[in-house]
Structure formats: structure tokens, C-alpha cells
Design a protein around this motif. Sequence first.
Motif, PDB file in Angstrom:
ATOM      1  N   MET A  40      45.258  24.601  62.864  1.00  0.00           N
ATOM      2  CA  MET A  40      46.614  24.774  62.381  1.00  0.00           C
ATOM      3  C   MET A  40      46.751  24.248  60.954  1.00  0.00           C
ATOM      4  O   MET A  40      47.330  24.901  60.113  1.00  0.00           O
ATOM      5  N   GLU A  41      46.221  23.056  60.712  1.00  0.00           N
ATOM      6  CA  GLU A  41      46.304  22.462  59.380  1.00  0.00           C
ATOM      7  C   GLU A  41      45.645  23.372  58.339  1.00  0.00           C
ATOM      8  O   GLU A  41      46.179  23.582  57.252  1.00  0.00           O
ATOM      9  N   SER A  42      44.526  23.934  58.709  1.00  0.00           N
ATOM     10  CA  SER A  42      43.804  24.831  57.804  1.00  0.00           C
ATOM     11  C   SER A  42      44.645  26.065  57.469  1.00  0.00           C
ATOM     12  O   SER A  42      44.719  26.481  56.314  1.00  0.00           O
ATOM     13  N   ASN A  43      45.291  26.641  58.469  1.00  0.00           N
ATOM     14  CA  ASN A  43      46.122  27.818  58.228  1.00  0.00           C
ATOM     15  C   ASN A  43      47.339  27.493  57.364  1.00  0.00           C
ATOM     16  O   ASN A  43      47.745  28.302  56.538  1.00  0.00           O
ATOM     17  N   LEU A  44      47.914  26.322  57.543  1.00  0.00           N
ATOM     18  CA  LEU A  44      49.049  25.935  56.706  1.00  0.00           C
ATOM     19  C   LEU A  44      48.622  25.723  55.254  1.00  0.00           C
ATOM     20  O   LEU A  44      49.405  25.941  54.339  1.00  0.00           O
ATOM     21  N   ARG A  45      47.382  25.318  55.052  1.00  0.00           N
ATOM     22  CA  ARG A  45      46.878  25.161  53.681  1.00  0.00           C
ATOM     23  C   ARG A  45      46.492  26.505  53.074  1.00  0.00           C
ATOM     24  O   ARG A  45      46.581  26.705  51.872  1.00  0.00           O
ATOM     25  N   THR A  46      46.042  27.410  53.915  1.00  0.00           N
ATOM     26  CA  THR A  46      45.612  28.733  53.463  1.00  0.00           C
ATOM     27  C   THR A  46      46.799  29.655  53.172  1.00  0.00           C
ATOM     28  O   THR A  46      46.741  30.481  52.270  1.00  0.00           O
ATOM     29  N   LEU A  47      47.870  29.493  53.917  1.00  0.00           N
ATOM     30  CA  LEU A  47      49.029  30.392  53.810  1.00  0.00           C
ATOM     31  C   LEU A  47      49.578  30.519  52.384  1.00  0.00           C
ATOM     32  O   LEU A  47      49.774  31.647  51.913  1.00  0.00           O
ATOM     33  N   PRO A  48      49.809  29.424  51.640  1.00  0.00           N
ATOM     34  CA  PRO A  48      50.325  29.595  50.268  1.00  0.00           C
ATOM     35  C   PRO A  48      49.358  30.345  49.350  1.00  0.00           C
ATOM     36  O   PRO A  48      49.788  31.124  48.500  1.00  0.00           O
ATOM     37  N   VAL A  49      48.066  30.128  49.544  1.00  0.00           N
ATOM     38  CA  VAL A  49      47.069  30.816  48.717  1.00  0.00           C
ATOM     39  C   VAL A  49      47.108  32.314  48.995  1.00  0.00           C
ATOM     40  O   VAL A  49      47.131  33.141  48.079  1.00  0.00           O
ATOM     41  N   LEU A  50      47.137  32.676  50.269  1.00  0.00           N
ATOM     42  CA  LEU A  50      47.206  34.096  50.638  1.00  0.00           C
ATOM     43  C   LEU A  50      48.535  34.711  50.216  1.00  0.00           C
ATOM     44  O   LEU A  50      48.583  35.870  49.784  1.00  0.00           O
ATOM     45  N   HIS A  51      49.608  33.942  50.334  1.00  0.00           N
ATOM     46  CA  HIS A  51      50.933  34.422  49.921  1.00  0.00           C
ATOM     47  C   HIS A  51      50.923  34.770  48.438  1.00  0.00           C
ATOM     48  O   HIS A  51      51.424  35.818  48.029  1.00  0.00           O
ATOM     49  N   GLU A  52      50.329  33.905  47.645  1.00  0.00           N
ATOM     50  CA  GLU A  52      50.221  34.159  46.202  1.00  0.00           C
ATOM     51  C   GLU A  52      49.339  35.377  45.932  1.00  0.00           C
ATOM     52  O   GLU A  52      49.671  36.234  45.116  1.00  0.00           O
ATOM     53  N   GLU A  53      48.222  35.462  46.622  1.00  0.00           N
ATOM     54  CA  GLU A  53      47.294  36.584  46.454  1.00  0.00           C
ATOM     55  C   GLU A  53      47.956  37.916  46.824  1.00  0.00           C
ATOM     56  O   GLU A  53      47.672  38.947  46.227  1.00  0.00           O
ATOM     57  N   SER A  54      48.874  37.884  47.789  1.00  0.00           N
ATOM     58  CA  SER A  54      49.530  39.120  48.225  1.00  0.00           C
ATOM     59  C   SER A  54      50.400  39.733  47.134  1.00  0.00           C
ATOM     60  O   SER A  54      50.746  40.915  47.210  1.00  0.00           O
ATOM     61  N   LEU A  55      50.746  38.951  46.115  1.00  0.00           N
ATOM     62  CA  LEU A  55      51.519  39.507  44.991  1.00  0.00           C
ATOM     63  C   LEU A  55      50.808  40.697  44.364  1.00  0.00           C
ATOM     64  O   LEU A  55      51.444  41.621  43.877  1.00  0.00           O
ATOM     65  N   HIS A  56      49.485  40.667  44.378  1.00  0.00           N
ATOM     66  CA  HIS A  56      48.710  41.761  43.793  1.00  0.00           C
ATOM     67  C   HIS A  56      48.837  43.045  44.608  1.00  0.00           C
ATOM     68  O   HIS A  56      48.497  44.120  44.121  1.00  0.00           O
ATOM     69  N   GLN A  57      49.311  42.928  45.835  1.00  0.00           N
ATOM     70  CA  GLN A  57      49.452  44.094  46.701  1.00  0.00           C
ATOM     71  C   GLN A  57      50.846  44.718  46.624  1.00  0.00           C
ATOM     72  O   GLN A  57      51.060  45.805  47.131  1.00  0.00           O
ATOM     73  N   VAL A  58      51.793  44.025  46.007  1.00  0.00           N
ATOM     74  CA  VAL A  58      53.168  44.528  45.927  1.00  0.00           C
ATOM     75  C   VAL A  58      53.226  45.820  45.139  1.00  0.00           C
ATOM     76  O   VAL A  58      53.848  46.788  45.541  1.00  0.00           O
ATOM     77  N   SER A  59      52.555  45.836  44.009  1.00  0.00           N
ATOM     78  CA  SER A  59      52.528  47.025  43.172  1.00  0.00           C
ATOM     79  C   SER A  59      51.116  47.178  42.625  1.00  0.00           C
ATOM     80  O   SER A  59      50.854  46.851  41.472  1.00  0.00           O
ATOM     81  N   PRO A  60      50.198  47.641  43.473  1.00  0.00           N
ATOM     82  CA  PRO A  60      48.818  47.755  43.005  1.00  0.00           C
ATOM     83  C   PRO A  60      48.701  48.794  41.900  1.00  0.00           C
ATOM     84  O   PRO A  60      49.061  49.940  42.076  1.00  0.00           O
ATOM     85  N   THR A  61      48.243  48.335  40.762  1.00  0.00           N
ATOM     86  CA  THR A  61      48.029  49.235  39.624  1.00  0.00           C
ATOM     87  C   THR A  61      46.623  49.005  39.116  1.00  0.00           C
ATOM     88  O   THR A  61      46.081  47.913  39.228  1.00  0.00           O
ATOM     89  N   SER A  62      46.060  50.011  38.572  1.00  0.00           N
ATOM     90  CA  SER A  62      44.729  49.833  38.001  1.00  0.00           C
ATOM     91  C   SER A  62      44.861  49.068  36.696  1.00  0.00           C
ATOM     92  O   SER A  62      45.783  49.273  35.925  1.00  0.00           O
ATOM     93  N   ARG A  63      43.949  48.170  36.478  1.00  0.00           N
ATOM     94  CA  ARG A  63      43.965  47.385  35.235  1.00  0.00           C
ATOM     95  C   ARG A  63      43.278  48.204  34.144  1.00  0.00           C
ATOM     96  O   ARG A  63      42.140  48.594  34.271  1.00  0.00           O
ATOM     97  N   ARG A  64      44.034  48.465  33.104  1.00  0.00           N
ATOM     98  CA  ARG A  64      43.488  49.244  32.000  1.00  0.00           C
ATOM     99  C   ARG A  64      43.057  48.321  30.889  1.00  0.00           C
ATOM    100  O   ARG A  64      43.658  47.286  30.655  1.00  0.00           O
TER     101      ARG A  64
END
Length: 179
Positions: free
Chosen positions: A1-25
Motif C-alpha cells: 500500500m505504501e508503495s502504491n501511495l508513493r507511486t500514484l503521484p508519479v503516475l498521475h504526473e506522467e498521465s499528463l502526457h496522455q491528455v493530449s498526445p502530440t508528436s514532438r516536432r
Amino acid sequence: MESNLRTLPVLHEESLHQVSPTSRRSNPTKVSGSRRLDHLNISVLDTRHHILATLESWSEIVVEQLGVAAPKRSVPRLAQFLNRHLEWLAGQPPAADFADEVDALVAELRGMIDPDPGALHALVRQCVVADCGGVISAVPSGGGARGRSIGCSAGHSWEMHEWLNLRQLMERQHKGVTV
């Protein structure tokens, strides 16, 4: 449980890249009409909001029961707060529910960030139309102009300009079920 609570903010931040996936030019020069605005992933936004609301709800229980100050309303702060009070939470009757919810949130985020190409991620929630037994598709279906709508399995559909209203209806429906 402790591990998941520590991982959740990192994954939450990483998910920002999925909101509007665009190719990097390599050339960021904007050409009129070159940027498509219809690639907003509503299911990622919905999941991110759900994570914040879930952590906030559990934090409110801790605040009420222990009489401690509430953390700031952000996923990192809420997760850190819950981790700090994890021993107390683990001794409470709904501890298994808390653990299950956090596990499910981590799994959902991991699935969004690195989806299994063979998995079907189409079903999200019950349709918001009264007396409809259909399920709303989280992923726009079809191609071209038809790919700009979200539909339920019973045939209701919403065009891109209606998605934010649809999300609000789904949130109201979800709150009505849990209240």
C-alpha cells in the motif's frame, strides 16, 4: 500500500502526457491550421479527476477522525498525507476498501500510460441518458469526422463540442450513485 501511495503521484504526473498526445516536432514553428485540437483524451482527464477526488475523500476521513489539518488539494500532497497516516488507516474497518481503491487507481494509470495494444479500453461508465442500459465508450470510435464523437453501446452519441457537458453529467451520475 505504501508503495502504491508513493507511486500514484508519479503516475498521475506522467498521465499528463496522455491528455493530449502530440508528436514532438523538432521545428516548433506553428503553421496556421496545423495544430489539431480534437485529440483531447477525456478518459485521462476523467481518471485524473477521479484520483484527486478519491484521495481527497480518504483524506477527509483522516482529518475528521484525527482532527489534523487537511493537506493542500493536490495528488502529491494528498498521497503524502495518506501515507503519513497509513498505520491509522490500516486499523480502520474500511482499510481493505482503501487498499483496493488505491491499487485500482495505480493499475488504471499504468494502463493509460503504457496500454496493452491488445486490450480494449472502450468501456467507462453507464450512459447518462435516462433509462438507458448502454455503456459510454471512453475512446472516440470510427475515423475521420465520425472519430470526433463518443457513443454509448445503445446508440446515443455526443460530438466533440459536447464532451465537457457529458463529463459533467457522468460526474453527477457518479455522485448520485455514491451518495
